[in-house]
Design a protein around this motif. Structure first.
Motif, PDB file in Angstrom:
ATOM      1  N   ALA A  48       1.567   8.736 -34.242  1.00 53.34           N
ATOM      2  CA  ALA A  48       0.637   7.928 -35.041  1.00 53.34           C
ATOM      3  C   ALA A  48      -0.076   8.848 -36.024  1.00 53.34           C
ATOM      4  CB  ALA A  48      -0.371   7.214 -34.144  1.00 53.34           C
ATOM      5  N   ASP A  49      -0.625   8.260 -37.055  1.00 54.26           N
ATOM      6  CA  ASP A  49      -1.334   9.026 -38.075  1.00 54.26           C
ATOM      7  C   ASP A  49      -2.819   9.072 -37.727  1.00 54.26           C
ATOM      8  OD1 ASP A  49      -2.257  10.311 -40.289  1.00 54.26           O
ATOM      9  OD2 ASP A  49      -1.715   8.746 -41.724  1.00 54.26           O
ATOM     10  N   TRP A  50      -3.173   9.977 -36.840  1.00 56.60           N
ATOM     11  CA  TRP A  50      -4.560  10.111 -36.405  1.00 56.60           C
ATOM     12  C   TRP A  50      -5.458  10.628 -37.523  1.00 56.60           C
ATOM     13  CZ3 TRP A  50      -5.568   8.006 -31.729  1.00 56.60           C
ATOM     14  CH2 TRP A  50      -4.474   7.815 -30.876  1.00 56.60           C
ATOM     15  N   ASP A  51      -4.860  11.245 -38.534  1.00 60.01           N
ATOM     16  CA  ASP A  51      -5.657  11.743 -39.662  1.00 60.01           C
ATOM     17  C   ASP A  51      -6.376  10.609 -40.392  1.00 60.01           C
ATOM     18  OD1 ASP A  51      -4.905  14.356 -39.180  1.00 60.01           O
ATOM     19  OD2 ASP A  51      -3.173  14.266 -40.513  1.00 60.01           O
ATOM     20  N   ARG A  52      -5.880   9.364 -40.224  1.00 63.03           N
ATOM     21  CA  ARG A  52      -6.517   8.232 -40.888  1.00 63.03           C
ATOM     22  C   ARG A  52      -7.962   8.052 -40.433  1.00 63.03           C
ATOM     23  NH1 ARG A  52      -2.203   3.445 -40.095  1.00 63.03           N
ATOM     24  NH2 ARG A  52      -4.153   2.252 -40.226  1.00 63.03           N
ATOM     25  N   ILE A  53      -8.267   8.486 -39.215  1.00 65.16           N
ATOM     26  CA  ILE A  53      -9.635   8.336 -38.708  1.00 65.16           C
ATOM     27  C   ILE A  53     -10.307   9.696 -38.529  1.00 65.16           C
ATOM     28  CG2 ILE A  53      -9.202   6.128 -37.574  1.00 65.16           C
ATOM     29  CD1 ILE A  53      -8.832   7.664 -34.937  1.00 65.16           C
ATOM     30  N   GLY A  54      -9.635  10.760 -38.987  1.00 65.36           N
ATOM     31  CA  GLY A  54     -10.112  12.104 -38.711  1.00 65.36           C
ATOM     32  C   GLY A  54     -11.455  12.458 -39.314  1.00 65.36           C
ATOM     33  N   ASP A  55     -11.831  11.811 -40.413  1.00 60.16           N
ATOM     34  CA  ASP A  55     -13.119  12.147 -41.025  1.00 60.16           C
ATOM     35  C   ASP A  55     -14.285  11.503 -40.291  1.00 60.16           C
ATOM     36  OD1 ASP A  55     -12.362   9.587 -41.785  1.00 60.16           O
ATOM     37  OD2 ASP A  55     -13.373   9.715 -43.735  1.00 60.16           O
ATOM     38  N   ARG A  56     -13.972  10.554 -39.402  1.00 59.57           N
ATOM     39  CA  ARG A  56     -15.026   9.849 -38.669  1.00 59.57           C
ATOM     40  C   ARG A  56     -14.943  10.017 -37.165  1.00 59.57           C
ATOM     41  NH1 ARG A  56     -13.321   4.285 -41.146  1.00 59.57           N
ATOM     42  NH2 ARG A  56     -11.356   5.472 -41.126  1.00 59.57           N
ATOM     43  N   VAL A  57     -13.770  10.446 -36.674  1.00 61.51           N
ATOM     44  CA  VAL A  57     -13.536  10.495 -35.227  1.00 61.51           C
ATOM     45  C   VAL A  57     -12.916  11.827 -34.843  1.00 61.51           C
ATOM     46  CG1 VAL A  57     -12.362   9.400 -33.275  1.00 61.51           C
ATOM     47  CG2 VAL A  57     -13.214   7.991 -35.168  1.00 61.51           C
ATOM     48  N   ASP A  58     -13.452  12.438 -33.834  1.00 54.29           N
ATOM     49  CA  ASP A  58     -12.950  13.670 -33.248  1.00 54.29           C
ATOM     50  C   ASP A  58     -12.053  13.280 -32.065  1.00 54.29           C
ATOM     51  OD1 ASP A  58     -13.263  16.257 -34.014  1.00 54.29           O
ATOM     52  OD2 ASP A  58     -14.799  16.721 -32.536  1.00 54.29           O
ATOM     53  N   THR A  59     -10.770  13.527 -32.130  1.00 53.34           N
ATOM     54  CA  THR A  59      -9.839  13.042 -31.112  1.00 53.34           C
ATOM     55  C   THR A  59      -9.233  14.194 -30.323  1.00 53.34           C
ATOM     56  OG1 THR A  59      -9.272  11.146 -32.500  1.00 53.34           O
ATOM     57  CG2 THR A  59      -7.770  11.645 -30.685  1.00 53.34           C
ATOM     58  N   ARG A  60      -9.175  14.005 -29.019  1.00 50.08           N
ATOM     59  CA  ARG A  60      -8.492  14.970 -28.160  1.00 50.08           C
ATOM     60  C   ARG A  60      -7.527  14.236 -27.243  1.00 50.08           C
ATOM     61  NH1 ARG A  60     -14.024  15.191 -26.159  1.00 50.08           N
ATOM     62  NH2 ARG A  60     -14.208  14.494 -23.981  1.00 50.08           N
ATOM     63  N   PHE A  61      -6.526  14.980 -26.728  1.00 48.71           N
ATOM     64  CA  PHE A  61      -5.436  14.387 -25.967  1.00 48.71           C
ATOM     65  C   PHE A  61      -5.350  15.048 -24.599  1.00 48.71           C
ATOM     66  CE2 PHE A  61      -3.710  12.126 -29.602  1.00 48.71           C
ATOM     67  CZ  PHE A  61      -4.245  12.838 -30.663  1.00 48.71           C
ATOM     68  N   LEU A  62      -5.365  14.224 -23.552  1.00 48.97           N
ATOM     69  CA  LEU A  62      -5.329  14.719 -22.181  1.00 48.97           C
ATOM     70  C   LEU A  62      -3.957  14.409 -21.573  1.00 48.97           C
ATOM     71  CD1 LEU A  62      -8.367  14.426 -22.917  1.00 48.97           C
ATOM     72  CD2 LEU A  62      -8.788  13.975 -20.504  1.00 48.97           C
ATOM     73  N   HIS A  63      -3.360  15.407 -20.923  1.00 43.02           N
ATOM     74  CA  HIS A  63      -1.981  15.277 -20.480  1.00 43.02           C
ATOM     75  C   HIS A  63      -1.800  15.144 -18.964  1.00 43.02           C
ATOM     76  CE1 HIS A  63      -1.567  16.401 -24.570  1.00 43.02           C
ATOM     77  NE2 HIS A  63      -1.855  17.672 -24.372  1.00 43.02           N
TER      78      HIS A  63
END
Length: 348
Positions: A48-63
């Motif tokens: 997915a294009d997480w950069d679309r929300i990158g200026d407003r949302v800090d995203t991390r991924f847990l495995h």
């Protein structure tokens, strides 16, 4: 617990530098915090294009799985947004009450029995979902049926190890009966493949639509007992609920033919796991296949792992590229819509 962060573009380029979606930061500077849970294959960033929300949302991924409420709170208690994968991590009221910062919870699919929607609403949490395709679990059902009928894992293991050439005698599907417990979207797709193999397809469920069965060329059974007693392959496609929980227990398994196979790609709670283990060990049925378990991931010492004539998979029914691209792509859309004040695909 394994966790990665980084932009989708960085992931595609093989970056493992710990950069966060939307640039460096820890949720400060006005950005919200988002965690994508149970990203077992470490692929959510690339789909997915997480950069679309990158200026407003800090995203991390847990495995890694989060096994306790304490682990969940420690890992994501600072987040306003969570993206979860079906029922891998349950969110009952007791857990939701411990996540005061949470404002948006996104689940793959539009149904998730592991989420307490009433508790979410009480805590001011908006719950959204995504589309989910029914073809992948139907396809996996047939992987299990064919694997059991033709001894695929046994023969493959022998071939790879240089063992005996031909050990099993396959079970025919042509001319035999496929019995479906449930004839919804997935069950109907499984029925069509059974018909293509030349099987007699029958179905039963508490609310079986006889008109729909007739349109699909499926024989309705008058009772669950009739379906179990007359089928050579029994495949479970019911939603887990009060009426379906424990629907297949010892008495039902004993009704099945000793040459029959049981396949469950729905929910483990529909089949009594203790009775199933005994059925396999004592030969009440010829074999069983399952993609769902009472505890997931399945504990290393679970006796089903070594049960005779058992073909198990780690809940792969919906795990395909097309489904995941839809899940994570629409999760980004759900975040965007929420931030715009117009949530979409809401549950509850």
């Amino acid at each position: 617990m394994t966790e990665t962060t980084g932009t989708a573009a960085g992931a595609r380029n093989g970056r493992q530098d710990g950069g966060r979606v939307g640039g460096q930061g820890d949720g400060r500077g006005g950005r919200l915090r988002c965690a994508v849970l149970d990203d077992y294959q470490d692929i959510a960033r690339t789909l997915a294009d997480w950069d679309r929300i990158g200026d407003r949302v800090d995203t991390r991924f847990l495995h890694e799985p989060l096994s306790t409420h304490d682990e969940v709170v420690a890992a994501v208690g600072d987040c306003e947004i969570l993206v979860v994968m079906r029922e891998r991590t349950p969110f009952p009221a007791a857990l939701l009450d411990r996540l005061p910062r949470l404002r948006l919870l996104i689940t793959s699919g539009m149904r998730n029995a592991a989420l307490d929607l009433a508790a979410a609403a009480r805590n001011g949490v908006t719950v959204c979902g995504t589309a989910s395709n029914s073809e992948p679990p139907a396809e996996l059902t047939w992987a299990l049926i064919l694997g059991l009928a033709r001894g695929v894992t046994t023969e493959n293991a022998a071939l790879r190890a240089g063992g005996p050439w031909q050990q099993t005698l396959g079970a025919d599907l042509y001319g035999r009966r496929l019995g479906l417990l449930g004839l919804g979207k997935i069950g109907t797709k499984v029925a069509r493949v059974g018909a293509a193999f030349g099987m007699d397809v029958a179905a039963w469920s508490p609310n079986l639509d006889h008109r729909r069965a007739a349109e699909e060329g499926v024989t309705p059974c008058a009772s669950r007992e009739e379906l179990l007693e007359t089928s050579d392959v029994v495949s479970v496609h019911l939603v887990l609920g009060d009426r379906s929980r424990g629907l297949i227990g010892e008495a039902e398994l004993r009704r099945m033919r000793r040459t029959a196979f049981l396949v469950n790609t729905s929910r483990a709670g529909i089949v009594d796991q203790t009775a199933l283990l005994r059925a396999l060990r004592e030969g009440w049925i010829a074999g069983a296949g399952a993609d769902v378990f009472a505890t997931e991931p399945l504990p290393a010492d679970d006796p089903l792992r070594t049960a005779p004539n058992f073909l198990g998979l780690p809940h792969l029914g919906y795990v395909t590229r097309r489904n995941y691209e839809g899940y994570f792509g629409q999760a980004v859309e759900d975040v965007e819509a929420y931030l715009a004040g117009r949530p979409v695909r809401t549950l509850g």
